[in-house]
Design a protein around this motif. Structure first.
Motif, PDB file in Angstrom:
ATOM      1  N   ARG A  98       0.836  -1.204   0.000  1.00  8.77           N
ATOM      2  CA  ARG A  98       0.000   0.000   0.000  1.00  8.77           C
ATOM      3  C   ARG A  98       0.872   1.256   0.000  1.00  8.77           C
ATOM      4  O   ARG A  98       0.543   2.253  -0.640  1.00  8.77           O
ATOM      5  CB  ARG A  98      -0.952  -0.010   1.201  1.00  8.77           C
ATOM      6  CG  ARG A  98      -2.090  -1.003   1.071  1.00  8.77           C
ATOM      7  CD  ARG A  98      -3.203  -0.717   2.053  1.00  8.77           C
ATOM      8  NE  ARG A  98      -2.874  -1.064   3.410  1.00  8.77           N
ATOM      9  CZ  ARG A  98      -3.153  -2.249   3.980  1.00  8.77           C
ATOM     10  NH1 ARG A  98      -3.749  -3.190   3.276  1.00  8.77           N
ATOM     11  NH2 ARG A  98      -2.841  -2.474   5.238  1.00  8.77           N
ATOM     12  N   GLU A  99       1.992   1.185   0.726  1.00 10.76           N
ATOM     13  CA  GLU A  99       2.901   2.325   0.743  1.00 10.76           C
ATOM     14  C   GLU A  99       3.442   2.605  -0.654  1.00 10.76           C
ATOM     15  O   GLU A  99       3.682   3.766  -1.021  1.00 10.76           O
ATOM     16  CB  GLU A  99       4.059   2.053   1.708  1.00 10.76           C
ATOM     17  CG  GLU A  99       4.697   3.293   2.265  1.00 10.76           C
ATOM     18  CD  GLU A  99       3.709   4.158   3.025  1.00 10.76           C
ATOM     19  OE1 GLU A  99       3.558   5.325   2.618  1.00 10.76           O
ATOM     20  OE2 GLU A  99       3.082   3.696   3.989  1.00 10.76           O
ATOM     21  N   ALA A 100       3.626   1.565  -1.441  1.00 15.09           N
ATOM     22  CA  ALA A 100       4.103   1.755  -2.818  1.00 15.09           C
ATOM     23  C   ALA A 100       3.077   2.519  -3.648  1.00 15.09           C
ATOM     24  O   ALA A 100       3.441   3.344  -4.505  1.00 15.09           O
ATOM     25  CB  ALA A 100       4.415   0.407  -3.458  1.00 15.09           C
ATOM     26  N   PHE A 101       1.792   2.271  -3.424  1.00 16.02           N
ATOM     27  CA  PHE A 101       0.753   3.037  -4.124  1.00 16.02           C
ATOM     28  C   PHE A 101       0.796   4.501  -3.702  1.00 16.02           C
ATOM     29  O   PHE A 101       0.730   5.408  -4.549  1.00 16.02           O
ATOM     30  CB  PHE A 101      -0.625   2.453  -3.827  1.00 16.02           C
ATOM     31  CG  PHE A 101      -0.959   1.216  -4.609  1.00 16.02           C
ATOM     32  CD1 PHE A 101      -1.464   1.306  -5.899  1.00 16.02           C
ATOM     33  CD2 PHE A 101      -0.777  -0.047  -4.065  1.00 16.02           C
ATOM     34  CE1 PHE A 101      -1.783   0.169  -6.637  1.00 16.02           C
ATOM     35  CE2 PHE A 101      -1.087  -1.190  -4.787  1.00 16.02           C
ATOM     36  CZ  PHE A 101      -1.586  -1.088  -6.071  1.00 16.02           C
ATOM     37  N   LEU A 102       0.895   4.747  -2.379  1.00 13.36           N
ATOM     38  CA  LEU A 102       0.934   6.124  -1.897  1.00 13.36           C
ATOM     39  C   LEU A 102       2.184   6.852  -2.390  1.00 13.36           C
ATOM     40  O   LEU A 102       2.139   8.044  -2.697  1.00 13.36           O
ATOM     41  CB  LEU A 102       0.885   6.141  -0.372  1.00 13.36           C
ATOM     42  CG  LEU A 102      -0.401   5.598   0.258  1.00 13.36           C
ATOM     43  CD1 LEU A 102      -0.271   5.528   1.773  1.00 13.36           C
ATOM     44  CD2 LEU A 102      -1.598   6.453  -0.129  1.00 13.36           C
ATOM     45  N   THR A 103       3.292   6.129  -2.484  1.00 13.96           N
ATOM     46  CA  THR A 103       4.524   6.735  -2.986  1.00 13.96           C
ATOM     47  C   THR A 103       4.385   7.095  -4.461  1.00 13.96           C
ATOM     48  O   THR A 103       4.873   8.143  -4.904  1.00 13.96           O
ATOM     49  CB  THR A 103       5.705   5.773  -2.769  1.00 13.96           C
ATOM     50  OG1 THR A 103       5.803   5.444  -1.381  1.00 13.96           O
ATOM     51  CG2 THR A 103       7.015   6.411  -3.211  1.00 13.96           C
ATOM     52  N   GLU A 104       3.718   6.254  -5.226  1.00 10.69           N
ATOM     53  CA  GLU A 104       3.494   6.583  -6.641  1.00 10.69           C
ATOM     54  C   GLU A 104       2.681   7.872  -6.766  1.00 10.69           C
ATOM     55  O   GLU A 104       2.991   8.740  -7.602  1.00 10.69           O
ATOM     56  CB  GLU A 104       2.768   5.439  -7.345  1.00 10.69           C
ATOM     57  CG  GLU A 104       2.547   5.722  -8.824  1.00 10.69           C
ATOM     58  CD  GLU A 104       1.832   4.615  -9.565  1.00 10.69           C
ATOM     59  OE1 GLU A 104       1.553   4.798 -10.771  1.00 10.69           O
ATOM     60  OE2 GLU A 104       1.525   3.558  -8.946  1.00 10.69           O
ATOM     61  N   ILE A 105       1.669   8.018  -5.929  1.00 13.01           N
ATOM     62  CA  ILE A 105       0.875   9.252  -5.951  1.00 13.01           C
ATOM     63  C   ILE A 105       1.755  10.445  -5.616  1.00 13.01           C
ATOM     64  O   ILE A 105       1.694  11.495  -6.271  1.00 13.01           O
ATOM     65  CB  ILE A 105      -0.298   9.133  -4.963  1.00 13.01           C
ATOM     66  CG1 ILE A 105      -1.321   8.115  -5.486  1.00 13.01           C
ATOM     67  CG2 ILE A 105      -0.960  10.493  -4.720  1.00 13.01           C
ATOM     68  CD1 ILE A 105      -2.366   7.709  -4.477  1.00 13.01           C
ATOM     69  N   GLN A 106       2.600  10.294  -4.598  1.00  6.26           N
ATOM     70  CA  GLN A 106       3.476  11.397  -4.212  1.00  6.26           C
ATOM     71  C   GLN A 106       4.472  11.730  -5.318  1.00  6.26           C
ATOM     72  O   GLN A 106       4.754  12.902  -5.580  1.00  6.26           O
ATOM     73  CB  GLN A 106       4.210  11.033  -2.916  1.00  6.26           C
ATOM     74  CG  GLN A 106       5.003  12.184  -2.313  1.00  6.26           C
ATOM     75  CD  GLN A 106       4.126  13.232  -1.661  1.00  6.26           C
ATOM     76  OE1 GLN A 106       2.930  13.310  -1.928  1.00  6.26           O
ATOM     77  NE2 GLN A 106       4.708  14.039  -0.804  1.00  6.26           N
TER      78      GLN A 106
END
Length: 448
Positions: free
Chosen positions: A264-272
């Motif tokens: 999930r952190e990888a998804f949030l990092t992609e958004i960032q």
């Protein structure tokens, strides 16, 4: 309601994620990353359900901070008692008096007397337990030089090295960084994964992106699915290798060997990443698509759904945002941030303060120390004409975290109560925080 930041500071981009004085266990590292990002409830997941008795002192300290932040009184009750004051009995008299002098001087750890006493003591005069305590006092006193001095007297392990890297990040010295790199390389007590991750973090600190990439790839050879995979994406982006960075994130998102939290952190990092790069092509819709892709894998991921709702609000899509909040509250009726956002929107944008009172009041009862919730509760009471009832929560919100929005709400309440002078005072204080806040400008138009 003040906006709750989606990212307080994405630790992946603001600097290495660090652990306390314990070996760098993956779950603990991830918890510390979430703590550094201001996401306390998620960070507490590492501690929730674990007994504080089995933890190191460093873990108990962080666990205590997080338990207080999230209000988990049961966990706090499980903490072992603090060491007795007479534990100094085995210390020779001169050292005992010196130690007691330090404790007396550091009753206020910010006092200059505390920092002076720390500098005057010789760590060699004390056992490891007291050196650890002195190091902890140095951390609270804000004296980086003494913090490093006492830290170096402790057994050096993965956690100690991480803390030294953090101290270097506050006052970068390339010579010290090179020396620490050599010390880590020569330490036979570190396993290959620990060594590579530490060297990668130091390389990032020195802005040696290619070196950081090399070390992180070495770490990933080890069968330890870890946050290093996300750090690798960061250093690829630092080298302007955008496609490689996104490919690395997508690989983590799809790899079931990684924990759900890390994926999930990888998804949030992609958004960032996309925000940082300001990718112009339908940026808002692309971000929404990333959230929805993640939610298709984890439909019960309350944090992701809440962030999607906040994204939709920011895009001016309030009906879609409210629908996400409604879905979230079906899944998690006690999600106080969602209750707060839902109720405040009902009162503010949809002009339905009577309906808004129930969700906002519930959020207030669940999290009575959150400034943004106190603000919402006071605002809804004001909208219901209960201005005197609104004052205590708005004043408390202002004391906890002054904001332009809360200043506007306080000015409105005082104006309704006939105190134009106090309303003007809050207006001026709010304008100093944000001269462009629309709610403040609207109040200014109403003042005589």
């Amino acid at each position: 309601m003040r906006a709750i930041p989606i990212f307080a500071c994405l630790a992946l981009l603001c600097g290495p994620s660090v652990a306390a004085e314990t070996p760098p266990v993956e779950a603990l590292l991830h918890s510390e990353f979430l703590f550094q990002a201001g996401r306390f409830d998620e960070a507490f997941g590492y501690y929730r359900g674990r007994s504080p008795v089995t933890m190191s002192e460093a873990e108990r300290r962080r666990g205590r901070e997080l338990a207080i932040a999230v209000g988990d009184t049961d966990w706090l009750r499980g903490l072992p008692p603090e060491p007795e004051a007479d534990a100094q009995a085995d210390m020779p008299e001169p050292e005992r008096l010196a130690w007691q002098g330090l404790l007396d001087a550091c009753a206020d750890p910010d006092a200059e007397a505390c920092r002076s006493r720390l500098a005057a003591l010789d760590p060699a005069d004390f056992g490891e337990r007291y050196r650890r305590s002195a190091f902890d006092i140095a951390r609270r006193s804000g004296d980086a030089a003494q913090e490093l001095r006492w830290l170096k007297t402790l057994p050096q392990d993965g956690g100690s090295y991480y803390l030294r890297i953090v101290l270097l990040s506050k006052a970068m010295d390339d010579a010290q960084a090179k020396a620490l790199m050599g010390e880590i390389a020569d330490d036979s007590g570190l396993n290959p994964f620990q060594r590579a991750v530490l060297q990668g973090s130091l390389s990032e600190l020195r802005r040696d992106w290619a070196g950081a990439e090399r070390f992180y790839r070495e770490a990933l050879i080890e069968p330890v699915p870890s946050m290093t995979a996300l750090r690798l994406a960061v250093v690829l982006l630092r080298q302007d290798r955008r496609e490689d960075a996104f490919a690395q994130l997508h690989a983590v998102q799809e790899d079931v060997r990684y924990s759900d939290e890390l994926r999930r952190e990888a998804f949030l990092t992609e958004i960032q990443f996309r925000r940082i790069l300001d990718i112009p092509f339908e940026q808002g819709r692309t971000t929404e698509a990333i959230y929805r892709r993640a939610l298709s894998i984890w439909p019960q991921a309350h944090g992701l759904r809440y962030r999607l709702a906040m994204h939709l609000f920011a895009r001016g899509r309030s009906p879609a945002a409210m629908a996400e909040l409604e879905a979230l509250l079906v899944q998690a009726p006690g999600h106080f941030e969602a209750l707060n956002a839902y109720g405040y929107t009902l009162a503010k944008e949809l002009d339905r303060p009577r309906v808004a009172l129930a969700p906002v009041e519930r959020a207030y009862r669940l999290a009575p120390e959150r400034a943004e919730i106190l603000d919402s509760y006071g605002y809804v009471l004001h909208r219901l004409g209960r201005n005197r009832d609104a004052l205590p929560s708005l004043e408390k919100a202002w004391r906890l975290t002054p904001s332009a929005v809360t200043a506007a709400h306080l000015a409105l309440v005082h104006l309704q109560l006939g105190d134009a002078g106090q309303a003007r005072s809050y207006l001026q204080q709010g304008l100093q925080l944000d001269a462009d806040e629309p709610e403040l400008l609207a109040v200014r138009e109403r003042l005589p």
